[in-house]
Scaffold this motif. Structure first.
Motif, PDB file in Angstrom:
ATOM      1  N   PRO A 191     -10.072 -55.291   7.701  1.00 45.11           N
ATOM      2  CA  PRO A 191     -10.950 -55.557   8.413  1.00 45.11           C
ATOM      3  C   PRO A 191     -12.302 -54.974   7.784  1.00 45.11           C
ATOM      4  O   PRO A 191     -12.297 -53.737   7.363  1.00 45.11           O
ATOM      5  N   PRO A 192     -13.437 -55.986   7.751  1.00 44.49           N
ATOM      6  CA  PRO A 192     -14.662 -55.270   7.372  1.00 44.49           C
ATOM      7  C   PRO A 192     -15.240 -54.293   8.519  1.00 44.49           C
ATOM      8  O   PRO A 192     -14.775 -54.106   9.606  1.00 44.49           O
ATOM      9  N   TYR A 193     -16.480 -53.477   8.371  1.00 47.89           N
ATOM     10  CA  TYR A 193     -16.947 -52.855   8.974  1.00 47.89           C
ATOM     11  C   TYR A 193     -18.511 -52.604   8.943  1.00 47.89           C
ATOM     12  O   TYR A 193     -19.031 -53.245   8.021  1.00 47.89           O
ATOM     13  N   GLY A 194     -19.043 -51.803   9.845  1.00 47.65           N
ATOM     14  CA  GLY A 194     -20.540 -51.491   9.624  1.00 47.65           C
ATOM     15  C   GLY A 194     -21.475 -52.853  10.067  1.00 47.65           C
ATOM     16  O   GLY A 194     -22.297 -53.093   9.107  1.00 47.65           O
ATOM     17  N   ILE A 195     -21.182 -53.471  10.954  1.00 45.96           N
ATOM     18  CA  ILE A 195     -21.727 -54.681  11.373  1.00 45.96           C
ATOM     19  C   ILE A 195     -23.214 -54.352  11.835  1.00 45.96           C
ATOM     20  O   ILE A 195     -23.409 -53.633  12.795  1.00 45.96           O
ATOM     21  N   PRO A 208     -14.412 -54.532   3.072  1.00 45.05           N
ATOM     22  CA  PRO A 208     -13.231 -53.964   3.515  1.00 45.05           C
ATOM     23  C   PRO A 208     -13.081 -52.778   2.371  1.00 45.05           C
ATOM     24  O   PRO A 208     -13.322 -52.942   1.202  1.00 45.05           O
ATOM     25  N   ALA A 209     -12.519 -51.679   2.907  1.00 48.17           N
ATOM     26  CA  ALA A 209     -12.063 -50.560   1.888  1.00 48.17           C
ATOM     27  C   ALA A 209     -10.863 -50.810   1.166  1.00 48.17           C
ATOM     28  O   ALA A 209     -10.729 -50.450  -0.022  1.00 48.17           O
ATOM     29  N   PHE A 210      -9.994 -51.658   1.529  1.00 49.71           N
ATOM     30  CA  PHE A 210      -8.679 -51.836   1.003  1.00 49.71           C
ATOM     31  C   PHE A 210      -8.639 -53.419   0.567  1.00 49.71           C
ATOM     32  O   PHE A 210      -9.042 -54.332   1.311  1.00 49.71           O
ATOM     33  N   VAL A 211      -8.663 -53.677  -0.732  1.00 51.18           N
ATOM     34  CA  VAL A 211      -8.600 -54.872  -1.316  1.00 51.18           C
ATOM     35  C   VAL A 211      -7.656 -55.718  -1.376  1.00 51.18           C
ATOM     36  O   VAL A 211      -7.784 -57.093  -1.403  1.00 51.18           O
ATOM     37  N   GLY A 212      -6.322 -55.218  -1.531  1.00 51.08           N
ATOM     38  CA  GLY A 212      -4.982 -55.939  -1.215  1.00 51.08           C
ATOM     39  C   GLY A 212      -4.841 -56.762  -2.470  1.00 51.08           C
ATOM     40  O   GLY A 212      -5.025 -55.873  -3.712  1.00 51.08           O
ATOM     41  N   GLY A 213      -4.001 -57.807  -2.547  1.00 48.22           N
ATOM     42  CA  GLY A 213      -3.614 -58.439  -3.920  1.00 48.22           C
ATOM     43  C   GLY A 213      -4.217 -59.283  -4.312  1.00 48.22           C
ATOM     44  O   GLY A 213      -3.921 -59.835  -5.256  1.00 48.22           O
ATOM     45  N   ALA A 214      -5.490 -59.684  -3.832  1.00 44.50           N
ATOM     46  CA  ALA A 214      -6.311 -61.056  -4.336  1.00 44.50           C
ATOM     47  C   ALA A 214      -7.585 -60.803  -3.646  1.00 44.50           C
ATOM     48  O   ALA A 214      -7.990 -59.893  -2.889  1.00 44.50           O
ATOM     49  N   PHE A 229     -20.168 -58.806  17.740  1.00 43.88           N
ATOM     50  CA  PHE A 229     -19.198 -59.882  16.940  1.00 43.88           C
ATOM     51  C   PHE A 229     -18.609 -59.210  16.359  1.00 43.88           C
ATOM     52  O   PHE A 229     -18.289 -57.766  16.288  1.00 43.88           O
ATOM     53  N   GLN A 230     -17.539 -59.749  15.708  1.00 40.06           N
ATOM     54  CA  GLN A 230     -16.616 -59.341  14.804  1.00 40.06           C
ATOM     55  C   GLN A 230     -16.442 -60.162  13.601  1.00 40.06           C
ATOM     56  O   GLN A 230     -16.801 -61.342  13.553  1.00 40.06           O
ATOM     57  N   VAL A 231     -15.994 -59.724  12.635  1.00 40.77           N
ATOM     58  CA  VAL A 231     -15.887 -60.265  11.339  1.00 40.77           C
ATOM     59  C   VAL A 231     -14.430 -60.115  10.568  1.00 40.77           C
ATOM     60  O   VAL A 231     -13.823 -59.155  10.636  1.00 40.77           O
ATOM     61  N   LEU A 261     -13.542 -54.086  14.236  1.00 47.01           N
ATOM     62  CA  LEU A 261     -13.898 -53.739  15.483  1.00 47.01           C
ATOM     63  C   LEU A 261     -14.950 -54.484  16.323  1.00 47.01           C
ATOM     64  O   LEU A 261     -15.932 -54.931  15.353  1.00 47.01           O
ATOM     65  N   PRO A 262     -14.979 -54.781  17.492  1.00 45.79           N
ATOM     66  CA  PRO A 262     -16.476 -55.051  17.744  1.00 45.79           C
ATOM     67  C   PRO A 262     -17.716 -54.490  17.595  1.00 45.79           C
ATOM     68  O   PRO A 262     -17.662 -53.155  17.626  1.00 45.79           O
ATOM     69  N   SER A 263     -18.554 -55.322  17.448  1.00 45.74           N
ATOM     70  CA  SER A 263     -19.807 -54.414  17.050  1.00 45.74           C
ATOM     71  C   SER A 263     -20.509 -53.927  18.252  1.00 45.74           C
ATOM     72  O   SER A 263     -20.065 -54.181  19.314  1.00 45.74           O
TER      73      SER A 263
END
Length: 1440
Positions: free
Chosen positions: A718-722, A739-745, A791-793, A806-808
């Motif tokens: 999840p992104p953050y800091g909206i 997001p802090a975690f990039v994952g596999g792609a 808002f949420q992203v 998380l909701p902004s």
């Protein structure tokens, strides 16, 4: 639709205008149907049958202007007409008889009153309609419309400082529109007579006179006169210009000389001004003009700190060429604004204009492109005017005129060009060619020798003739040698004056011309050049030119009537395609000489081919109104002038030129395009032969701002800091952090959801975007004003859409109206090292009231309190990246950025995550490399990479806007970008970041200096050079032989050397001897002697495999003559030394016994060699005085007297030859004239003449028996045999005894003179010292409180004692009780006002005068009242 306003009032104080009572319904049809104007104040027309006076109820002011209508209180007087009055009376009687009840009578009376009021209101409404109708006809009547001019706002007087700008404004009414003329001291102001000084504007009846860079001469009375057919009116305003500095007198001495910088001011000390910061704001953008218009480019320059009277060095460039003031370019500096005025635009003015402002701390530049379109053609379909008309190869008989073809051909191909000439100082234009020429070069003949001409060119097609081009610079019809002689050029002083005289060879027929050649050949003309015959002294030689068709022996004279005077000639009317040979004969009064050798056969035709069409055209998006167009250059193009680019909206089939001046690069930014339209482009090449075919059309490109590729982001954590970046009535712009975690792609995009919050209760989520967005900012539309939203992203990658954030916070949707910009966003830290990092961000979406013009970076330690925030940069950063230095290793920091505009600094961005200042292990930097083929590349290596890692290169931390500039190559963990064609476009900061890594990144700054260095290294690798230990040199050998030589390093045995003289190869032979020592690398060529034919350029060309080198030596002019003279001398010396000769020539010495011994040293003598002494041509036979020992001949003069002065000579001779040596033994006291004094414009000059002067003569000047220290004020020099000492601006301290000493190593001489205040030569010094002066003591401005006493004293000097006069506002004043004027001891003048008041405010002057001159001193007195000053301060505080 008619709107009627009725004003009901009971005030009887308003004056009423009375008219007839017949102003009723009977007049309405007449008034409404009549076409003539009517006036309600005309009683005879409004009341043709008056019965009794009746008020009209028109309310007027004191000047009888109608301001409203009055409805009086109902009176029991019934109605205004007799019919109504009778009807009301009858009705009243009937009602009274019918209704006897009092209640009924009251009701009837009330109704009657209402009817009466309604009728009265109707009459007033009708009166207003009639009045407005009449006024409308007044306005429609031209005679009534015309009225004399009137000043609505008059100009007001101004008092300004020097070099400031002042504007006088006035607003004028009148019909017809008045004509406005400005006067200065009753003299009409002509802005064209003083370009840039005055500017006149008239907009919306407001008229302005602008005076730029005011000086004392602008202090005057300015009058504006307005005039039309109905009258004339004037208004006056005064302008007073004050000095901004105080003149202080100090005793004159070299130490007190003022030191002026380039900006003409006294600069503060380095401690006071360590740095001057310059900012260029309020700039001009890409500008478009049309031929014939005037365009002004301007920028505001802010200099900090603000220095009093400081003027920076302001320069303007066009296409990197410095512009100088001319009739086409005027530069202005108004104290804080630099302006460039382009008068009467022409296509030559098109180009990239750069303003450069230089200070002691550096310089700032700003550039923008100026496009100049063709003026409207006088004939529809005619081509545009040619441009860049120049004159080449000017001679007595012809001048070659060149030009550039226009971009616009009018829709039909250009048939050719006509060249016109005009003699300078005349206005008569003469067409030079009868038929149009297609070649953009033409020799103009038929000129008058010595006269100056200007030229212009016109293009013609089937539709007609173009407008003429801008005229060329004037050029004189004369030979270059004559032109150089007229410029007054002279050779440097050599210490010798040689006078020669050569009588003309009368009656001698000149010889054959030499070196005849064809220098230029086209299908319209052929130009020949040759050299005059070798004989000297021939009288007036002229030439006949002859031609011969190849294959025949028939020679035909071309100029049968008048021979040509210069050794150049242009031939016309030759058959295209035929081959001709040419020859030239000399002639003079004695006859016609033999012909020269004929030229080789020359085929008439254009040797220069039209260039081929350019190659592939590639358009690239740039801005929302411009596109970058690149193309492949024309192949095998010769003498290419440049390229023309054309653009067309897809589907329109209408092509418009993008540039009207050829560009000599293969990349161009086409401006002025329509946003959102799709364009195609094509290119043509231009040279003197013509314009090429069009290139293939480019691919269509939509005009919109370039958008970089997607920024690589992480997988769906999840992104953050909206946050909200901008808010308007129905939309909001959001931003968030990746997001802090990039994952596999890699992240492929983001999805935004929103929901409405009502009274704290959130609603359902709604999708804001259906398609994924790649940026971390998005505008959510279709919101409702004054509603709350959350808002949420969610992030998405190849694996799918991640979980939402998380909701902004709850944000209110309301339009932002703040003046300052919003917060920047998307902050990123790159290139983290132990002591530095690079911070990147994106500019704010909300700009505020003004565009963003800079950014400020703040930082603090991650654990520090909020008070620890501190600024990183004191000056606003213009870019969206900043390198932060001086970090403490291992410390963690957080950062934020604020944007600013003209209104101020906005709120800060969200802070970054903590960043530790440490260099990760294995971190590498970008390395620049140049391979053996000269290819320049930037290389980056990453130690730790994942399979998904990628190298992302950028320039200035942005994606490459022009991918054709570089080529990227990646192999394994190494990546590089190769510069395809390194140039100025490649200057910038190159960075590389590795995705899916631990922040691996680096950057490399390619500056202008670094690019030059790399290009030099690249050139050396592409074209290796054979290193040389020494360049080509010449030395003199024995017998006068000349040796040319150089020494090479590391040259192999297979090396090859070419010996070149004047571009021709020479080989081993009788004249030249060559040698190459392969062991030492010495290459040499020797010549036995030098002749005049050997003057020229000598070159050694070396080649050793791929490596080459060349070294040249130019021996022409005085250098060659000196070498030839030395060669001849050495040859003669060698011959001389074959017999008896002097090793040391005759000299003298004086013994302690005061005997003079003449001696010389001889060599190569034999027994039968004789040595004979002579004095003044007579042999000396006294053997007692002669001696010869150890090869030295001596002659002793025991007691020398004046009788012994004379010319002594020794002659050595035998059968092998003889040698002679002479010594002039004369009285040295006669070798110089007495020291004299003369006056010059600069001051005093002391001088003497010597019999001879050379570098061995030591000269020393003395003042009061001490050597003189020379400076800019006191200088010495030599002109011919005159030695002089110049004293500029002499003073009393310069009086005294001056002396000059000569010493030639064998003796000395001293001349003296006394410099005093007496004598005719000291007149300038007397005038300078005795002229009346105001020495000092007066301020520029005195500000004093009312009631105080004012006392000023200044020093007066002069002999005789000057007369003193005091002035106030240019009028003489005398001493009285209020103003006391004194002049004491002939030195002190005082000015006293016992108690100042406001009437004492004004400009005061003191005027001192004696017979040697006049001088004045000015000051201004300003009196203020304390109460008024306090009120003004309060008002200022309230405003702020």
């Amino acid at each position: 639709m008619l709107n009627i306003t009725v004003k009901i009032t009971t005030k009887p104080s308003l004056p009423l205008i009375h008219s007839s009572s017949s102003l009723g319904l009977d007049l309405i049809p007449t008034c409404l149907c009549s076409s003539s104007s009517h006036s309600l104040l005309d009683e005879s027309r409004l009341s043709p049958i008056p019965k009794r006076a009746k008020p009209t109820y028109l309310a007027v002011d004191k000047e009888n202007h109608i301001i409203g209508y009055v409805v009086p209180v109902f009176r029991t007087g019934l109605s205004d007409t007799e019919d109504v009055r009778a009807r009301d009376s009858a009705a009243y009687m009937a009602r009274r008889d019918l209704f006897t009840s009092g209640l009924e009578m009251e009701r009837s009376e009330l109704i009657s009153r209402r009817e009466a009021m309604r009728e009265s209101a109707n009459r007033i409404s009708m009166s207003k309609r009639l009045h407005e109708h009449g006024e409308h006809f007044k306005r429609m009547n031209e005679d009534s419309l015309m009225h004399p001019p009137k000043f609505v706002i008059k100009p007001r007087s101004h008092t300004v400082w020097e070099k400031q700008c002042v504007r006088l404004h006035c607003t004028v009414s009148g019909w017809p529109d008045p004509r406005v003329v400005w006067y200065k001291n009753n003299v009409v102001i002509n802005p064209y007579a003083s370009p840039g000084k005055y500017k006149l504007e008239s907009k919306y009846r407001m008229h302005t006179l602008e005076i730029n860079r005011c000086d004392f001469d602008d202090t005057a009375q300015y009058r504006v006169s307005v005039m039309n057919s109905s009258g004339e009116l004037s208004a006056i305003a005064s302008v007073v210009v004050k000095s901004t500095f105080q003149q202080v007198h100090t005793p004159f001495s070299p130490q007190n000389l003022p030191t002026f910088s380039k900006s003409r001011l006294l600069l503060p000390s380095p401690k006071q001004m360590s740095r001057v910061d310059t900012n260029i704001v309020d700039t001009f953008g890409v500008s478009f003009g049309r031929e014939g218009e005037t365009m002004t480019l301007g920028c505001t320059v802010i200099i900090y700190p603000a220095l009093h009277r400081y003027e920076p060095d302001v320069q303007w460039y066009r296409d990197d060429v410095l512009l100088s003031p001319s009739k086409w370019h005027q530069m202005h500096w108004s104290g804080d604004r630099a302006m460039l005025t382009l008068a009467h635009l022409n296509k030559e003015d098109e180009g990239l204009y750069t303003l450069r402002v230089s200070t002691k701390s550096g310089y700032e530049t700003y550039s923008a492109y100026v496009f100049v379109r063709d003026a409207d053609a006088e004939v529809e379909g005619a081509p545009g005017a040619p441009l860049d008309v120049r004159c080449l190869d000017a001679n007595k008989d012809y001048i070659i005129v060149t030009w550039k073809q226009p971009a616009v051909d009018g829709g039909g191909s250009i048939l050719g060009y006509f060249v016109d000439r005009c003699e300078v100082e005349t206005t008569h234009w003469v067409q030079c060619n009868d038929t149009p020429v297609k070649f953009a070069r033409f020799p103009v003949t038929g000129l008058v020798e010595g006269r100056s001409y200007i030229f212009r060119v016109r293009a013609v097609n089937q539709s007609g003739m173009s407008r003429p081009s801008r005229v060329s610079e004037p050029v004189a019809a004369m030979d270059p040698a004559d032109r150089a002689r007229m410029r007054g050029t002279s050779a440097p002083w050599t210490g010798q004056i040689i006078v020669t005289e050569e009588e003309p060879a009368e009656g001698v027929v000149p010889g054959r011309p030499r070196e005849l050649m064809v220098t230029e050949a086209t299908k319209n003309y052929v130009v020949l050049s040759w050299k005059p015959p070798g004989e000297k002294g021939l009288e007036g030689v002229m030439y006949y030119v002859e031609k011969c068709v190849s294959g025949t022996d028939t020679w035909q004279r071309v100029n049968t009537e008048i021979p040509v005077k210069s050794p150049r000639f242009a031939l016309f009317d030759l058959a295209e395609g035929k081959s001709y040979s040419f020859r030239v004969r000399c002639c003079n009064a004695a006859g016609v000489g033999e012909p020269s050798d004929p030229t080789e056969a020359t085929t008439v035709g254009d040797k220069l081919d039209i260039p081929s069409a350019p190659g592939k055209v590639i358009p690239t998006r740039n801005t929302d109104t411009s596109v970058v167009v690149s193309w492949e250059a024309s192949r095998d193009a010769t003498d290419l002038v440049g390229y023309y680019i054309e653009g067309s909206v897809v589907g329109s089939d209408v092509w418009e030129p993008c540039n009207n001046k050829p560009v000599n690069v293969t990349r161009f930014i086409c401006h002025g395009l329509i946003t959102g339209e799709t364009y195609v482009f094509r290119v043509r090449a231009v040279n003197a032969a013509g314009i090429s075919q069009f290139s293939p059309e480019s691919e269509p490109v939509e005009v919109k701002a370039a958008i970089g590729g997607g920024i690589p982001h992480a997988s769906p954590a999840p992104p953050y800091g909206i946050t909200v970046l901008e808010c308007v009535r129905d939309s909001m712009v959001l931003s968030w952090k990746q997001p802090a975690f990039v994952g596999g792609a890699d992240i492929t995009g983001y999805f935004v959801d929103y929901r409405e919050v009502v009274d704290g209760v959130p609603g359902q989520w709604h999708e804001a975007n259906v398609r994924a967005i790649s940026e971390r900012a998005y505008r959510v539309c279709d919101l409702h004003e004054n509603k709350n939203y959350q808002f949420q992203v969610r992030a998405a990658n190849m694996a799918g859409v991640g979980i939402p954030s998380l909701p902004s916070e709850t944000f209110l949707c309301e339009e932002w109206t703040i003046a300052v910009p919003g917060p920047p966003h998307d902050l990123q830290a790159r290139e983290v090292r132990n002591d530095s990092l690079v911070l990147l961000w994106k500019p704010p979406v909300y700009q505020g009231r003004n565009p963003v013009n800079g950014f400020y970076v703040d930082m603090k330690e991650a654990e520090a309190p909020e008070e620890a925030w501190r600024g990183v940069n004191r000056d606003a950063a213009e870019k969206t990246f900043f390198k932060i230095k001086n970090l403490q290793e291992g410390e963690s920091y957080i950062f934020r950025v604020r944007a600013q505009n003209q209104a101020g600094v906005g709120k800060p961005s969200d802070v970054t995550e903590p960043v530790a200042a440490e260099t990760k292990p294995g971190t590498k930097e970008i390395v620049v490399d140049v391979d053996d083929d000269g290819v320049i590349s930037l290389n980056f290596e990453c130690g730790e990479m994942s399979p998904d890692s990628k190298f992302v290169w950028s320039k200035n931390y942005e994606d490459f806007s022009d991918t054709s500039r570089v080529t990227q190559e990646t192999k394994g963990n190494k990546s590089k970008i190769i510069f395809n064609d390194p140039g100025e476009e490649d200057i910038g900061i190159y960075s590389c970041i590795v995705t899916h890594s631990d922040g691996a990144s680096s950057s490399y700054t390619l500056s202008d200096e670094e690019l030059k260095r790399l290009l030099e290294v690249s050139h050396d690798h592409k074209f290796p050079i054979i290193p040389l230990k020494s360049n080509l040199a010449v030395e003199m050998l024995e017998k006068g032989r000349v040796r040319f030589w150089l020494q090479a390093e590391n040259m192999s045995a297979n090396g090859k050397i070419d010996y070149i003289f004047n571009d021709n190869a020479v080989s081993q032979g009788e004249k030249y001897k060559m040698n190459f020592d392969k062991n030492t690398g010495v290459i040499e060529m020797t010549m036995d002697s030098l002749t005049p034919a050997d003057e020229g350029t000598y070159s050694f060309q070396l080649q050793d495999g791929k490596a080459t080198n060349q070294s040249s030596l130019v021996l022409i002019g005085d250098v060659f003559k000196q070498l030839q003279k030395e060669s001849e001398f050495q040859s003669k010396e060698w011959v001389r030394k074959q017999g008896p000769h002097f090793i040391e020539y005759l000299s003298y010495e004086v013994t302690p016994e005061c005997c003079v011994i003449l001696k010389c040293k001889v060599g190569n003598i034999k027994k039968d060699t004789s040595a004979i002494w002579y004095k003044d041509g007579h042999e000396i036979k006294s053997e007692q005085s002669l001696s010869f020992t150890e090869g030295v001949l001596k002659l002793e003069i025991a007691q020398i007297t004046k009788k012994d002065a004379g010319m002594y000579e020794v002659v050595l001779k035998d059968e092998r030859g003889k040698d002679t040596s002479k010594l002039n033994l004369t009285d040295q006291a006669n070798s110089s004239t007495p020291l004299k004094i003369t006056s010059t414009d600069e001051g005093i000059r002391l001088y003497t003449f010597v019999s001879f002067y050379n570098d061995l003569l030591q000269v020393t000047w003395h003042y009061k028996d001490s050597p003189i220290a020379f400076s800019d004020r006191i200088k010495s020099g030599v002109v011919g045999e005159q030695l002089w000492l110049q004293i500029t601006e002499p003073t009393e301290k310069d009086m005294g005894k001056y002396a000059i000493e000569f010493n030639d190593g064998k003796g000395g001489l001293r001349r003296t003179v006394e410099l005093s205040g007496q004598g005719k030569h000291f007149g300038p010094l007397l005038i300078l010292l005795d002229r009346a002066r105001v020495a000092g003591g007066l301020p520029d401005v005195v500000t004093i409180q009312e009631g105080k006493a004012l006392n000023l004293t200044c020093n007066i000097s002069g002999n005789p004692v000057p007369e003193v006069t005091w002035l106030k506002n240019e009028k003489e004043i005398t001493s009285d009780e209020h103003c006391i004027l004194k002049f004491e001891s002939g030195k002190f003048a005082s000015f006293t006002i016992t108690g100042v008041n406001t009437s004492d405010t004004g400009k005061y002057s003191i005027l001192v005068k004696n017979k040697y001159g006049t001088e004045s001193g000015d000051f201004t007195v300003s009196v203020f009242i304390p109460e008024e000053a306090a009120v003004k301060k309060k008002k200022k505080k309230k405003k702020t």
